[in-house]
Design a protein around this motif. Structure first.
Motif, PDB file in Angstrom:
ATOM      1  N   GLY A 101     -61.305 -40.454 -60.271  1.00  0.00           N
ATOM      2  CA  GLY A 101     -61.788 -39.581 -59.201  1.00  0.00           C
ATOM      3  C   GLY A 101     -62.584 -40.352 -58.163  1.00  0.00           C
ATOM      4  N   PHE A 102     -63.526 -41.168 -58.615  1.00  0.00           N
ATOM      5  CA  PHE A 102     -64.336 -41.989 -57.710  1.00  0.00           C
ATOM      6  C   PHE A 102     -63.438 -42.948 -56.931  1.00  0.00           C
ATOM      7  N   ALA A 103     -62.464 -43.552 -57.639  1.00  0.00           N
ATOM      8  CA  ALA A 103     -61.563 -44.503 -56.989  1.00  0.00           C
ATOM      9  C   ALA A 103     -60.713 -43.829 -55.920  1.00  0.00           C
ATOM     10  N   SER A 104     -60.118 -42.693 -56.267  1.00  0.00           N
ATOM     11  CA  SER A 104     -59.194 -42.024 -55.337  1.00  0.00           C
ATOM     12  C   SER A 104     -59.886 -41.474 -54.109  1.00  0.00           C
ATOM     13  N   TYR A 105     -61.061 -40.848 -54.318  1.00  0.00           N
ATOM     14  CA  TYR A 105     -61.681 -40.122 -53.210  1.00  0.00           C
ATOM     15  C   TYR A 105     -62.815 -40.854 -52.520  1.00  0.00           C
ATOM     16  N   TRP A 106     -63.129 -42.062 -52.982  1.00  0.00           N
ATOM     17  CA  TRP A 106     -64.086 -42.853 -52.197  1.00  0.00           C
ATOM     18  C   TRP A 106     -63.732 -44.335 -52.181  1.00  0.00           C
ATOM     19  N   LEU A 107     -63.683 -44.978 -53.347  1.00  0.00           N
ATOM     20  CA  LEU A 107     -63.547 -46.438 -53.377  1.00  0.00           C
ATOM     21  C   LEU A 107     -62.274 -46.918 -52.687  1.00  0.00           C
ATOM     22  N   CYS A 108     -61.152 -46.277 -52.953  1.00  0.00           N
ATOM     23  CA  CYS A 108     -59.883 -46.713 -52.355  1.00  0.00           C
ATOM     24  C   CYS A 108     -59.841 -46.496 -50.844  1.00  0.00           C
ATOM     25  N   GLN A 109     -60.724 -45.662 -50.327  1.00  0.00           N
ATOM     26  CA  GLN A 109     -60.785 -45.428 -48.885  1.00  0.00           C
ATOM     27  C   GLN A 109     -61.598 -46.511 -48.172  1.00  0.00           C
ATOM     28  N   HIS A 110     -62.349 -47.310 -48.931  1.00  0.00           N
ATOM     29  CA  HIS A 110     -63.280 -48.265 -48.318  1.00  0.00           C
ATOM     30  C   HIS A 110     -63.111 -49.701 -48.812  1.00  0.00           C
ATOM     31  N   HIS A 191     -61.748 -25.470 -62.253  1.00  0.00           N
ATOM     32  CA  HIS A 191     -62.856 -25.918 -63.092  1.00  0.00           C
ATOM     33  C   HIS A 191     -62.624 -27.341 -63.581  1.00  0.00           C
ATOM     34  N   MET A 192     -63.722 -28.012 -63.958  1.00  0.00           N
ATOM     35  CA  MET A 192     -63.676 -29.313 -64.602  1.00  0.00           C
ATOM     36  C   MET A 192     -64.098 -29.167 -66.063  1.00  0.00           C
ATOM     37  N   ASN A 193     -63.171 -29.428 -66.981  1.00  0.00           N
ATOM     38  CA  ASN A 193     -63.399 -29.433 -68.437  1.00  0.00           C
ATOM     39  C   ASN A 193     -63.635 -28.043 -69.029  1.00  0.00           C
ATOM     40  N   ASP A 194     -64.519 -27.256 -68.434  1.00  0.00           N
ATOM     41  CA  ASP A 194     -64.785 -25.907 -68.926  1.00  0.00           C
ATOM     42  C   ASP A 194     -65.337 -25.078 -67.764  1.00  0.00           C
ATOM     43  N   HIS A 195     -65.913 -23.931 -68.054  1.00  0.00           N
ATOM     44  CA  HIS A 195     -66.410 -23.038 -67.003  1.00  0.00           C
ATOM     45  C   HIS A 195     -67.879 -23.270 -66.665  1.00  0.00           C
ATOM     46  N   SER A 196     -68.499 -24.284 -67.277  1.00  0.00           N
ATOM     47  CA  SER A 196     -69.946 -24.447 -67.117  1.00  0.00           C
ATOM     48  C   SER A 196     -70.345 -24.793 -65.684  1.00  0.00           C
ATOM     49  N   VAL A 219     -58.344 -24.944 -65.473  1.00  0.00           N
ATOM     50  CA  VAL A 219     -59.290 -25.952 -65.963  1.00  0.00           C
ATOM     51  C   VAL A 219     -58.615 -27.315 -65.959  1.00  0.00           C
ATOM     52  N   PHE A 220     -59.256 -28.314 -65.345  1.00  0.00           N
ATOM     53  CA  PHE A 220     -58.751 -29.684 -65.280  1.00  0.00           C
ATOM     54  C   PHE A 220     -59.656 -30.592 -66.116  1.00  0.00           C
ATOM     55  N   ASP A 221     -59.096 -31.693 -66.602  1.00  0.00           N
ATOM     56  CA  ASP A 221     -59.922 -32.677 -67.298  1.00  0.00           C
ATOM     57  C   ASP A 221     -60.110 -33.936 -66.464  1.00  0.00           C
ATOM     58  N   ASP A 222     -59.712 -33.875 -65.192  1.00  0.00           N
ATOM     59  CA  ASP A 222     -59.842 -35.028 -64.303  1.00  0.00           C
ATOM     60  C   ASP A 222     -60.262 -34.541 -62.924  1.00  0.00           C
ATOM     61  N   ALA A 223     -61.352 -35.125 -62.387  1.00  0.00           N
ATOM     62  CA  ALA A 223     -61.866 -34.704 -61.078  1.00  0.00           C
ATOM     63  C   ALA A 223     -60.859 -34.964 -59.977  1.00  0.00           C
ATOM     64  N   ASN A 224     -60.071 -36.028 -60.108  1.00  0.00           N
ATOM     65  CA  ASN A 224     -59.057 -36.356 -59.123  1.00  0.00           C
ATOM     66  C   ASN A 224     -58.062 -35.210 -58.977  1.00  0.00           C
ATOM     67  N   LEU A 243     -67.518 -37.216 -54.215  1.00  0.00           N
ATOM     68  CA  LEU A 243     -66.068 -37.106 -54.242  1.00  0.00           C
ATOM     69  C   LEU A 243     -65.532 -36.226 -53.118  1.00  0.00           C
ATOM     70  N   SER A 244     -66.309 -35.262 -52.668  1.00  0.00           N
ATOM     71  CA  SER A 244     -65.836 -34.357 -51.609  1.00  0.00           C
ATOM     72  C   SER A 244     -66.315 -34.775 -50.224  1.00  0.00           C
ATOM     73  N   GLY A 245     -67.198 -35.767 -50.158  1.00  0.00           N
ATOM     74  CA  GLY A 245     -67.829 -36.103 -48.884  1.00  0.00           C
ATOM     75  C   GLY A 245     -66.856 -36.456 -47.779  1.00  0.00           C
ATOM     76  N   ASP A 246     -65.935 -37.405 -48.048  1.00  0.00           N
ATOM     77  CA  ASP A 246     -64.994 -37.822 -47.017  1.00  0.00           C
ATOM     78  C   ASP A 246     -64.034 -36.696 -46.655  1.00  0.00           C
ATOM     79  N   ALA A 247     -63.592 -35.921 -47.646  1.00  0.00           N
ATOM     80  CA  ALA A 247     -62.685 -34.799 -47.376  1.00  0.00           C
ATOM     81  C   ALA A 247     -63.350 -33.749 -46.496  1.00  0.00           C
ATOM     82  N   LEU A 248     -64.649 -33.513 -46.692  1.00  0.00           N
ATOM     83  CA  LEU A 248     -65.395 -32.597 -45.830  1.00  0.00           C
ATOM     84  C   LEU A 248     -65.502 -33.160 -44.419  1.00  0.00           C
ATOM     85  N   ALA A 249     -65.798 -34.462 -44.306  1.00  0.00           N
ATOM     86  CA  ALA A 249     -65.936 -35.084 -42.986  1.00  0.00           C
ATOM     87  C   ALA A 249     -64.617 -35.056 -42.223  1.00  0.00           C
ATOM     88  N   GLN A 250     -63.492 -35.128 -42.944  1.00  0.00           N
ATOM     89  CA  GLN A 250     -62.175 -35.127 -42.305  1.00  0.00           C
ATOM     90  C   GLN A 250     -61.627 -33.723 -42.068  1.00  0.00           C
TER      91      GLN A 250
END
Length: 304
Positions: A101-110, A191-196, A219-224, A243-250
């Motif tokens: 998730g971190f790689a796809s939505y931030w690191l790979c963009q920079h 959701h991520m993993n559960d409803h919490s 329910v997903f088990d991966d943020a990506n 993870l949502s920062g760049d998507a919000l800016a765009q």
């Protein structure tokens, strides 16, 4: 005229970029009074006024704005000169373990910026078995997600996380608007993993009317995957400022509500004490923190 101090120039640059003494103090790890003292000293040295009062804050004067632009250009030139020298001595293989998730939505963009600055580094990115896994002996450096509890490792937090709902503007338009928390009953939830994640946020928003058992969603088990589905208009997800920062800016996502909750978990830079001293590891650490600081300034403008 004697040359102004570097601290004073950095204080002015921070105020010009961030818009306030408080934000400048936070960035430079100084007190508000220390920042004010540096600006006053700089004004005395220059012989003209850089700032003026406006309400409860300060703004740059026209002369201050012109001078701040020149200062920013000079500071960037000095930083770039240092990078060009450092990059010559930094090389070799560097293996970084990073959650998808971190790689796809931030690191790979920079990441291209790091490659340009340190062309002698042979960079390899690998994925861990879980976001908090730091067991791979082949990795020189880990970007891991957790509460900061990794014994016998060098651990440094890199960004505090805040959670809030995000969704595609297309989905809002298709379902007739999302103006209040009560409207969420018409939207599928992701959701991520559960409803919490949603349960905690809905409690903070005082929206106990929404029965998650009856309105369970996917329910997903991966943020990506969760954010990819959200961008594709499949539902409303619990996003965060990283993870949502760049998507919000765009404009790929919007944050329909102004309620955010602090996360007990976050992202950390982790390495063994021995590997943390390697020039390539130190270079990547510093680059990552600088890039995240720049991203945070852009995200802050988006979320205001």
């Amino acid at each position: 005229m004697r040359l102004p101090s570097m601290t004073a120039l950095r204080a002015l640059d921070a105020i010009a970029r961030l818009g306030s003494v408080s934000a400048a103090a936070d960035e430079l790890s100084l007190t508000r009074s220390a920042i004010s003292h540096q600006i006053s000293s700089l004004e005395n040295s220059l012989g003209f006024t850089l700032t003026e009062r406006q309400g409860r804050g300060i703004v740059l004067t026209s002369a201050g704005e012109r001078y701040a632009r020149d200062v920013h250009r000079i500071l960037n030139a000095l930083e770039e000169a240092g990078r060009s020298i450092d990059s010559i001595s930094v090389g070799g293989r560097l293996t970084v373990s990073c959650p998808p998730g971190f790689a796809s939505y931030w690191l790979c963009q920079h990441i291209g910026d790091f490659v340009r600055q340190f062309p002698q580094v042979q960079l390899q990115l690998i994925s861990p078995r879980s976001p908090d896994d730091v067991s791979n002996s082949q990795a020189d450096l880990f970007i891991a997600y957790g509460i900061g509890d990794w014994p016998n490792m060098q651990v440094e937090p890199i960004v505090p996380l805040r959670f809030f709902p995000v969704c595609s503007p297309r989905l809002i338009h298709a379902l007739g608007g999302l103006k209040s928390v009560h409207d969420l009953s018409r939207f599928p939830l992701l959701h991520m993993n559960d409803h919490s994640d949603w349960r905690v946020w809905l409690n903070a928003a005082r929206a106990k009317h929404l029965d998650l058992e009856q309105h369970s969603g996917v329910v997903f088990d991966d943020a990506n995957c969760a954010q990819a589905a959200c961008i594709a208009g499949q539902g409303v997800a619990m996003g965060d400022n990283l993870l949502s920062g760049d998507a919000l800016a765009q404009g790929l996502l919007v944050s329909p509500f102004d309620i955010a909750i602090d996360s007990l978990r976050g992202y950390y830079l982790i390495s063994t004490p021995e590997k943390s001293q390697r020039p390539s590891v130190e270079a990547f650490n510093q680059w990552l923190k600088n890039q995240l600081k720049t991203s945070a300034q852009r995200w802050r403008q988006t979320l205001i």
